[in-house]
Design a protein around this motif. Structure first.
Motif, PDB file in Angstrom:
ATOM      1  N   UNK A 157       7.781  13.351 -11.292  1.00 32.66           N
ATOM      2  CA  UNK A 157       6.693  14.037 -10.365  1.00 32.66           C
ATOM      3  C   UNK A 157       6.233  12.743  -9.053  1.00 32.66           C
ATOM      4  N   UNK A 158       6.461  13.411  -8.008  1.00 31.91           N
ATOM      5  CA  UNK A 158       5.767  12.616  -6.836  1.00 31.91           C
ATOM      6  C   UNK A 158       4.376  12.275  -6.867  1.00 31.91           C
ATOM      7  N   UNK A 159       3.663  13.268  -7.243  1.00 29.51           N
ATOM      8  CA  UNK A 159       2.190  13.060  -7.561  1.00 29.51           C
ATOM      9  C   UNK A 159       1.858  13.593  -8.753  1.00 29.51           C
ATOM     10  N   UNK A 160       0.772  12.977  -9.333  1.00 27.19           N
ATOM     11  CA  UNK A 160       0.141  13.351 -10.685  1.00 27.19           C
ATOM     12  C   UNK A 160      -1.213  13.546 -10.784  1.00 27.19           C
ATOM     13  N   UNK A 161      -1.459  14.537 -11.387  1.00 28.50           N
ATOM     14  CA  UNK A 161      -2.838  14.816 -11.745  1.00 28.50           C
ATOM     15  C   UNK A 161      -3.000  15.289 -13.283  1.00 28.50           C
ATOM     16  N   UNK A 218       0.750  -0.120 -12.091  1.00 30.90           N
ATOM     17  CA  UNK A 218       1.661   0.326 -10.869  1.00 30.90           C
ATOM     18  C   UNK A 218       1.514   1.923 -10.624  1.00 30.90           C
ATOM     19  N   UNK A 219      -0.049   2.175 -10.669  1.00 33.61           N
ATOM     20  CA  UNK A 219      -0.398   3.744 -10.365  1.00 33.61           C
ATOM     21  C   UNK A 219      -1.446   3.365  -9.250  1.00 33.61           C
ATOM     22  N   UNK A 220      -1.454   4.350  -8.391  1.00 36.79           N
ATOM     23  CA  UNK A 220      -2.341   4.352  -7.010  1.00 36.79           C
ATOM     24  C   UNK A 220      -2.898   5.578  -6.944  1.00 36.79           C
ATOM     25  N   UNK A 221      -4.428   5.752  -6.836  1.00 33.34           N
ATOM     26  CA  UNK A 221      -5.191   6.608  -6.622  1.00 33.34           C
ATOM     27  C   UNK A 221      -5.047   7.418  -5.241  1.00 33.34           C
ATOM     28  N   UNK A 222      -4.927   8.606  -5.322  1.00 35.69           N
ATOM     29  CA  UNK A 222      -4.656   9.342  -4.153  1.00 35.69           C
ATOM     30  C   UNK A 222      -5.826  10.294  -3.534  1.00 35.69           C
ATOM     31  N   UNK A 223      -7.132  10.040  -4.125  1.00 33.37           N
ATOM     32  CA  UNK A 223      -8.531  10.358  -3.800  1.00 33.37           C
ATOM     33  C   UNK A 223      -9.457   9.864  -4.315  1.00 33.37           C
ATOM     34  N   UNK A 224     -10.751  10.139  -3.690  1.00 40.46           N
ATOM     35  CA  UNK A 224     -11.973   9.506  -4.414  1.00 40.46           C
ATOM     36  C   UNK A 224     -12.611  10.034  -5.592  1.00 40.46           C
ATOM     37  N   UNK A 225     -12.038  10.902  -5.950  1.00 38.93           N
ATOM     38  CA  UNK A 225     -12.233  11.463  -7.449  1.00 38.93           C
ATOM     39  C   UNK A 225     -11.499  11.167  -8.431  1.00 38.93           C
ATOM     40  N   UNK A 226     -10.521  10.328  -8.206  1.00 40.31           N
ATOM     41  CA  UNK A 226      -9.680  10.053  -9.137  1.00 40.31           C
ATOM     42  C   UNK A 226      -8.825  11.267  -9.789  1.00 40.31           C
ATOM     43  N   UNK A 266      -2.861  10.852  -8.261  1.00 43.13           N
ATOM     44  CA  UNK A 266      -2.386   9.371  -8.544  1.00 43.13           C
ATOM     45  C   UNK A 266      -0.769   9.647  -7.883  1.00 43.13           C
ATOM     46  N   UNK A 267      -0.443   8.545  -7.672  1.00 43.75           N
ATOM     47  CA  UNK A 267       1.110   8.362  -7.720  1.00 43.75           C
ATOM     48  C   UNK A 267       1.629   7.359  -8.338  1.00 43.75           C
ATOM     49  N   UNK A 268       2.852   7.096  -8.742  1.00 46.92           N
ATOM     50  CA  UNK A 268       3.338   5.615  -9.088  1.00 46.92           C
ATOM     51  C   UNK A 268       3.941   4.824  -8.021  1.00 46.92           C
ATOM     52  N   UNK A 269       3.655   3.408  -8.164  1.00 45.65           N
ATOM     53  CA  UNK A 269       4.426   2.677  -6.911  1.00 45.65           C
ATOM     54  C   UNK A 269       5.619   3.099  -6.863  1.00 45.65           C
TER      55      UNK A 269
END
Length: 891
Positions: free
Chosen positions: A279-283, A318-326, A329-332
């Motif tokens: 996955x490029x992005x994860x939820x 190595x995981x990066x949040x992509x929004x304020x609500x957590x 995410x995406x992996x580095x």
């Protein structure tokens, strides 16, 4: 249809709570704001995103952020996201660009960017646009677009690009102009001091200065390497021995450290990391779907996907949040690459079927995206899984094909990558390929793809699906014929399409019905065209097909205009302009052109010219269309009416050259008609006659004969034309012919019949408010209208037209309809070429009968010329006429 926006791509990553403050780099970035571009270029794991997120958080300028991915290689997708990122600063910026992207014709990206940059110039405050992960871009068109932005960038804008590799942009030019700030890997590497701060207070390790120096040296200040090392060191009591064992390239060290990190996690967490790396992005819900029952039935997570994602974030894995609500995410990126490599290795060693397992994971991701309305992402995962059936179904969509919703480039890339055997096995792929080519304007390759589809279908069993494909093929061919104005072909292919298309295939059926309406319009069957356009409009509004709604509305407007319903048509064209947005989509050129014609007929020449220019400007954004030529012809007529003969002639010369160069044969006759008017304007009767004869333009021939004084010949042509257009019920053509017949009959002395025809003409033209059609016939019509006015015929309407003739005289304009030869004194009305010819013979002493024999005119016609000459020269006798003419230099 608009491209769905993934809002997380616009999210500015927040600064990490525990961060090494890099003041010298922040200062460097601030100083770079004086230029156009800041380039942050370094391999993966050097902290590029971390640096610019820290800088953005403390910057006093607004920041627009776009995290780029492979989908941004599609120009339409990139432009959509550029606008969306800018709208995080100014809400309504770029709405016009979003409208342009919905055009049915391929749009030059330079033109759209020009519109966007013009809008940016209106932004009140300086701002920064950050493009993160630019290295995913491999399309030359995107590089060219960014280069264009840099070249024309408004002063309040600054661009930041973060990338693993140098972009294909004019870097040397920017350097030479001191417009480029560069931050490289050497700048980003941690020095010993920064490494000490990172490994100690932030990562919680107690290391000697020697160990830190060695680790910094072995990793060459590579931040990701230091982070991976720190995670691995947590499980080692003898840090010095562990650090001394570090050798090899970054890739080797990274593989080794990831293995060390993974081995410290539970089996469930390791499996979660490996399987979700596709996955490029994860939820949470998406991860749950991918890991629904595990692969091979050997994985049953004890926690939900959301809980595991939060665990990974807490443990800095190595995981990066992509929004304020957590939620997202995406992996580095480096971590994701290594996880995917590890996934392939683990599958090969355990299950022995890497392709099947990875495909299954991607199909689950595709299913989740589809269920959540993200069809483009669903399609991308189906492509990775090589699930042709799913890919085809997603492209077809439910009610609207995927390539109409912003995915034309991904679709074409997928189809291009497939073998002929795969395409032949699923003939619908050939049809989709043809549709995609048609959409991007690559018309030359369309027919070849259609023939390949037919060949593949030849041996297929005839069922609803194959029948629908046959219909779709015919519909595409009908659309190809529309661009060439081939009415018979359009009708034949459209009827074949409608006979075979599935009743539920509304997008293609609606486009086909519209094409059929266009063919009927070309043939002059306006009743059938109206019916088709109305049906297409009804269905397109029902399914939300905006482009067919616009095209069908335009078709209705043109028919209203042709039926002399100018007020109704003008309102219809204005509806189109509302649908087309502001700034409008290029297809709105046709609405502006219709309004230009109407304003011309209402004698509002300034407004007509403005509408005509807008039409041409928009038409130039389209490819392979004759709309530019059509607009130039209307502008030339307007210029002629304004007395600007030279400019009108120049416009027509260029239009004729352009039409012939591009084989726009359909426009040649209209250019010829306008050229005849321009030549009559200048008094070049012989040349005007040659042009009218060469192109077989009967109405123009009648106008030339009238200007030459050949009244009976002109009348004969008009009578024939009148019968033809009445048989077809072409009301606009009827009106033009009746106007010219009225002045012709009046010129030969048939005043009673002339006045009766003019009465009928006024009754027809009054509801539409026509004015120019009368003014163009010059003094002959002026005199005839004044006679009608004395009879009390339609006083309000006639009273509105007559003052316009006086306005023309005040402007000293030569009328477009006939070559009036100006006298040297402004109070002497100008004589036509034929009237001057008669005057010369009178001066030679010829009698009326002798003049009629010499000029092959009826005696009554000569007498009529005499009367007009006397009235213009304000005399009552032949001798007075000759004396007056010599006085003013006419003889």
């Amino acid at each position: 249809m608009t491209i769905p926006i993934i809002s997380t791509k616009l999210y500015i990553p927040p600064p990490r709570p525990n961060l090494v403050i890099r003041s010298h780099l922040i200062e460097q970035l601030n100083e770079g704001l004086h230029g156009r571009l800041t380039l942050i270029s370094a391999p993966a794991g050097f902290g590029k995103t971390t640096l610019i997120s820290e800088w953005a958080a403390g910057c006093d300028r607004p920041v627009a952020w776009l995290s780029m991915d492979e989908g941004d290689n599609d120009p339409a997708c990139l432009l959509t996201y550029l606008v969306a990122s800018l709208q995080t600063i100014v809400t309504n910026i770029g709405n016009g660009v979003l409208g342009l992207l919905q055009s049915p014709q391929p749009l030059p990206i330079e033109s759209i960017l020009t519109v966007l940059l013009n809008e940016i110039t209106t932004m009140p405050d300086p701002f920064i646009l950050i493009l993160d992960d630019y290295h995913v871009i491999n399309a030359e068109s995107i590089d060219n677009a960014i280069a264009l932005i840099l070249e024309r960038m408004p002063p309040q804008m600054h661009l930041v690009i973060a990338t693993r590799e140098d972009p294909r942009l004019p870097m040397a030019k920017l350097r030479s102009r001191n417009q480029l700030t560069e931050v490289r890997a050497t700048d980003l590497r941690f020095d010993s001091f920064e490494a000490t701060e990172f490994l100690g207070p932030i990562m919680g390790l107690t290391l000697s200065s020697e160990d830190i120096d060695m680790l910094e040296s072995r990793t060459e200040g590579w931040i990701a390497g230091l982070q991976l090392a720190a995670l691995s060191l947590r499980g080692h009591k003898d840090a010095s021995t562990f650090i001394k064992s570090f050798t090899g390239s970054h890739h080797f060290v990274a593989d080794y450290l990831v293995e060390e990190v993974l081995q410290q996690q539970s089996t469930n967490i390791q499996t979660f990391l490996l399987y979700t790396s596709v996955l490029d992005r994860l939820c949470g819900p998406l991860c749950d779907m991918v890991l629904l029952t595990g692969v091979g039935g050997n994985f049953a997570p004890s926690s939900s996907g959301q809980e595991i994602l939060e665990y990974l974030e807490r443990n800095n894995l190595f995981i990066v949040p992509l929004d304020n609500e957590r939620r997202w995410y995406r992996y580095h990126h480096l971590f994701a690459d290594l996880l995917r490599q590890r996934l392939r290795q683990s599958i090969n060693s355990s299950l022995g079927d890497e392709g099947r397992v990875v495909a299954e994971l991607n199909i689950r991701a595709s299913t989740w995206y589809e269920d959540n309305g993200l069809d483009i992402e669903a399609f991308n995962h189906a492509v990775i899984a090589n699930d042709i059936h799913r890919g085809v179904r997603l492209i077809e969509g439910e009610g609207m094909p995927l390539f109409f919703r912003g995915a034309v480039i991904p679709v074409m890339n997928w189809l291009t990558s497939m073998s002929q055997e795969e395409m032949d096995a699923s003939p619908s792929l050939w049809v989709m390929f043809a549709s995609s080519l048609l959409l991007v304007g690559q018309l030359t390759g369309v027919e070849m793809k259609l023939q390949a589809a037919e060949k593949a279908l030849h041996s297929a069993e005839r069922d609803e699906k194959t029948s629908d494909l046959i219909g779709h093929i015919a519909s595409i061919r009908a659309t190809l014929a529309v661009s060439k104005h081939q009415a018979e072909t359009i009708i034949a292919e459209s009827r074949l399409a409608l006979a075979n298309l599935h009743p539920d295939n509304l997008p293609v059926r609606t486009a086909t019905i519209w094409a059929l309406g266009y063919a009927y319009e070309l043939q002059g069957d306006r009743t059938a065209a109206w019916k088709a356009y109305t049906e297409a409009l009804s269905i397109s509004q029902l399914i939300g097909h905006v482009m067919i709604t616009i095209m069908a509305t335009l078709g209705l407007g043109k028919i209203q205009e042709a039926e002399n319903q100018l007020y109704v048509a003008a309102e219809t064209y204005r509806v189109v302009l509302k649908l087309a947005g502001d700034p409008p989509m290029p297809v709105a050129c046709e609405a502006h052109l219709g309004l230009a014609r109407i304003m011309y007929e209402w004698n509002d020449l300034d407004d007509a010219l403005q509408q005509g220019l807008q039409s041409v400007n928009l038409a130039q954004l389209l490819e392979q269309t004759d709309r530019v030529v059509a607009g130039e012809v209307v502008i030339a007529r307007i210029k002629l009416a304004q007395g600007e003969e030279r400019e009108a002639t120049s416009i027509l010369v260029k239009a004729d050259h352009f039409a012939r160069q591009n084989n726009f044969v359909n426009q040649i006759p209209y250019i010829a008609d306008a050229q005849v008017l321009a030549l009559l304007y200048k008094g070049n009767l012989a040349e005007a006659a040659d042009v009218a004869e060469k192109h077989k333009r009967s109405f123009s021939q009648a106008k030339v004969h009238l200007a030459q004084g050949n009244m009976q010949t002109a009348l004969s042509i008009l009578e024939t034309l009148r019968m033809q257009v009445e048989e077809k019920d072409l009301k606009d053509e009827q009106l033009k012919i009746l106007v010219l017949m009225a002045v012709t009959l009046h010129a030969i002395g048939a005043k009673v019949k002339s006045i009766q025809i003019l009465k009928n003409t006024l009754m027809i033209s009054q509801p539409g408010g026509f004015i120019r059609i009368f003014i163009n016939e010059g003094i002959l019509m002026d005199r005839l209208l004044r006679e009608v006015a004395t009879l009390g015929v339609m006083p309000d309407y006639v009273g509105k037209i007559l003052p316009e003739f006086q306005a023309e005289k005040i402007k000293s304009e030569v009328k477009a309809g006939y070559p009036f030869i100006q006298a040297t004194k402004s109070h002497i009305e100008p004589l036509t070429g034929r009237e001057l010819e008669v005057l010369h013979l009178i001066a030679q002493g010829l009698s009326n009968r002798e003049i009629s024999e010499k000029l092959f005119l009826a005696l009554s016609t000569v007498k009529g010329h005499n009367q007009i000459i006397f009235e213009k020269l304000q005399v009552t006798r032949r001798t007075e006429a000759v004396a007056c003419a010599r006085k003013w230099g006419l003889l």
